[in-house]
Scaffold this motif. Structure first.
Motif, short mmCIF file in Angstrom:
data_model
loop_
_atom_site.label_atom_id
_atom_site.label_comp_id
_atom_site.label_asym_id
_atom_site.label_seq_id
_atom_site.Cartn_x
_atom_site.Cartn_y
_atom_site.Cartn_z
N SER A 1 0.85 -1.20 0.00
CA SER A 1 0.00 0.00 0.00
C SER A 1 0.88 1.24 0.00
O SER A 1 2.09 1.17 0.25
N VAL A 2 0.26 2.37 -0.28
CA VAL A 2 0.97 3.65 -0.28
C VAL A 2 1.15 4.12 1.16
O VAL A 2 0.26 3.95 2.00
N LEU B 1 -4.65 2.10 -4.31
CA LEU B 1 -3.42 2.75 -3.84
C LEU B 1 -3.63 4.26 -3.68
O LEU B 1 -2.66 5.02 -3.56
N ILE C 1 4.61 4.01 -3.00
CA ILE C 1 4.60 2.81 -2.17
C ILE C 1 5.80 2.82 -1.23
O ILE C 1 5.69 2.52 -0.03
#
Length: 466
Positions: A32-33, A64, A132
């Motif tokens: 995930s970001v 994301l 990310i």
């Protein structure tokens, strides 16, 4: 900040499909970001969202947090919006040097965000990758891009899409019909656009209360005959600048600071800071643009040491004041202004307002070691005289600090392209420095523009004569 933006990069289907595939693989790996990264995607065309949606990749970009925020200019021109309050507070309180990664084609100082000092240009897939990772100082070859919930390290090479994968999607999804469908209605506009009232008059009717479009003063006080060209006398320095001053330093395109002359003007018009928009959106309002001229938050004016931003001194006073305020004070006293700079003055975007704003502030000449080609031409077209130091000479070599009173001779008699002019700089102790400069009016056509006071009076007089 991580932004997939720009009309150029987002018109490349391979780059956008690549970003979508990387996002899909990252999500499937459980990545995930990072929460402190502000993300966005702003395609230049609805065709982009069409093929991303059709391919099923848009949903992975959205997971994301790469949501479509607009179709048009966003981060690239400073329309990036504010950072999260807690992030902004941390940056301000700790003086953090933070970065953005964007797939745009502009990363000038102060444009992307007032709080972001390092701005890197990258491809759309790399924008997703850095979002990310959550940091710019990462070696993707040796460091993992992220760690899954079960503790597995994931490297960029594991989720980077191959050229074959990208081609397969493009071959099956991208068709001419997608472009024909979207562009067949491109001029219809939104319901708001269609509901605008349109006058039947042949000339534009200025709305005096508009803060976006105002009648500019470029055609006021134009005489039918060409005025006498005169030497510049008893001029003051508005800004003493270094090398590589860009058109973004001269005419910023990013956010409008609340406490700036432009911000105060908008507040006086009952516009709240949340509705300010960016400098780039006010190109039709000279009141905003001239207040923003030399107002870049990263500008360093040697005439006001210890300050950063649009500050100068109203000579002979010592106290720093906003450049706009000083320029208006000088104008009220009838004092002409000059700007002194180093090498590569006016680099970057060929922004007309960098010359227009300079003219409106009352600047008569810019003396620099060298000029960017287009900005030099734009200065001439606005009736501002570009002057170049002789080779090996600059303000430092001459011992000039900008507090002098300047005279420029050789303009009013036998003025011709690239003529050497004589500049005198008089100090308050009555000492004087005299030096030559080259008038960077490079052609007969440019000379015609200059002696007319710029290309606009030149054209108007020609129309009148005909």
């Amino acid at each position: 900040m991580a932004a997939i933006t720009s009309c150029t990069n987002t018109s490349n289907p391979s780059a956008l499909i690549g970003a979508g595939l990387l996002a899909k693989k990252a999500v499937l790996q459980g990545l995930s970001v990072k929460p402190w990264v502000k993300t966005s995607i702003a395609p230049g065309s609805k065709v982009v969202s069409g093929y991303l949606n059709k391919s099923g990749l848009l949903s992975y970009l959205e997971k994301l947090k790469f949501n479509i925020v607009a179709y048009g200019c966003t981060t690239c021109i400073g329309n990036s919006g504010p950072l999260n309050d807690s992030v902004a507070k941390a940056i301000t309180q700790n003086n953090f040097l933070v970065a953005s990664v964007l797939s745009g084609n502009r990363n000038f100082e102060g444009r992307i965000s007032p709080l972001i000092r390092a701005n890197f240009l990258a491809s759309p897939p790399l924008v997703v990758a850095y979002a990310i990772a959550g940091k710019i100082d990462i070696d993707f070859e040796t460091e993992p891009i992220g760690i899954t919930k079960d503790g597995k390290a994931v490297f960029l090479c594991e989720i980077w899409p191959s050229a074959k994968e990208i081609r397969q999607i493009l071959k099956t999804l991208l068709t001419p019909d997608m472009f024909i469908k979207e562009y067949s209605t491109v001029f219809e506009g939104s319901k708001q656009w269609q509901s605008l009232s349109v006058s039947d008059e042949s000339t534009f009717k200025w709305a005096t209360d508009s803060t976006y479009i105002k009648n500019p003063p470029f055609f006021t006080s134009i005489t039918k005959t060409i005025p006498k060209t005169e030497d510049i006398k008893k001029a003051r320095v508005l800004a003493l600048l270094g090398d590589s001053i860009t058109t973004d330093h001269i005419s910023p395109a990013g956010a409008i600071p609340v406490d700036s002359p432009a911000g105060k003007y908008l507040i006086s018009k009952n516009i709240s800071p949340v509705e300010f928009n960016s400098f780039g959106s006010y190109r039709g309002n000279h009141e905003i643009m001239m207040r923003g001229t030399f107002g870049n938050i990263r500008l360093k004016n040697k005439l006001a040491p210890g300050t950063i931003g649009g500050w100068t001194r109203l000579l002979p006073e010592e106290k720093p004041v906003p450049i706009y305020d000083a320029a208006m004070a000088y104008k009220s006293m009838g004092v002409p202004l000059i700007v002194i700079a180093g090498r590569e003055y006016g680099t970057g975007s060929s922004r007309d307002w960098a010359a227009k704003g300079t003219f409106l502030l009352g600047v008569k000449a810019v003396i620099a070691e060298s000029f960017e080609r287009i900005h030099r031409s734009n200065l001439v077209c606005m009736g501002v005289l570009p002057l170049q130091f002789e080779k090996g000479i600059n303000h430092e070599a001459l011992g000039l600090d900008g507090t002098e009173v300047y005279g420029i001779e050789g303009i009013e008699n036998d003025f011709y392209p690239q003529k050497k002019l004589l500049v005198s700089a008089c100090r308050k102790d009555d000492s004087k420095t005299v030096f030559n400069v080259i008038a960077r009016i490079d052609s007969g056509s440019e000379m015609n523009y200059y002696i007319n006071g710029g290309i606009l009076p030149y054209v108007l007089r020609n129309i009148s004569d005909n």
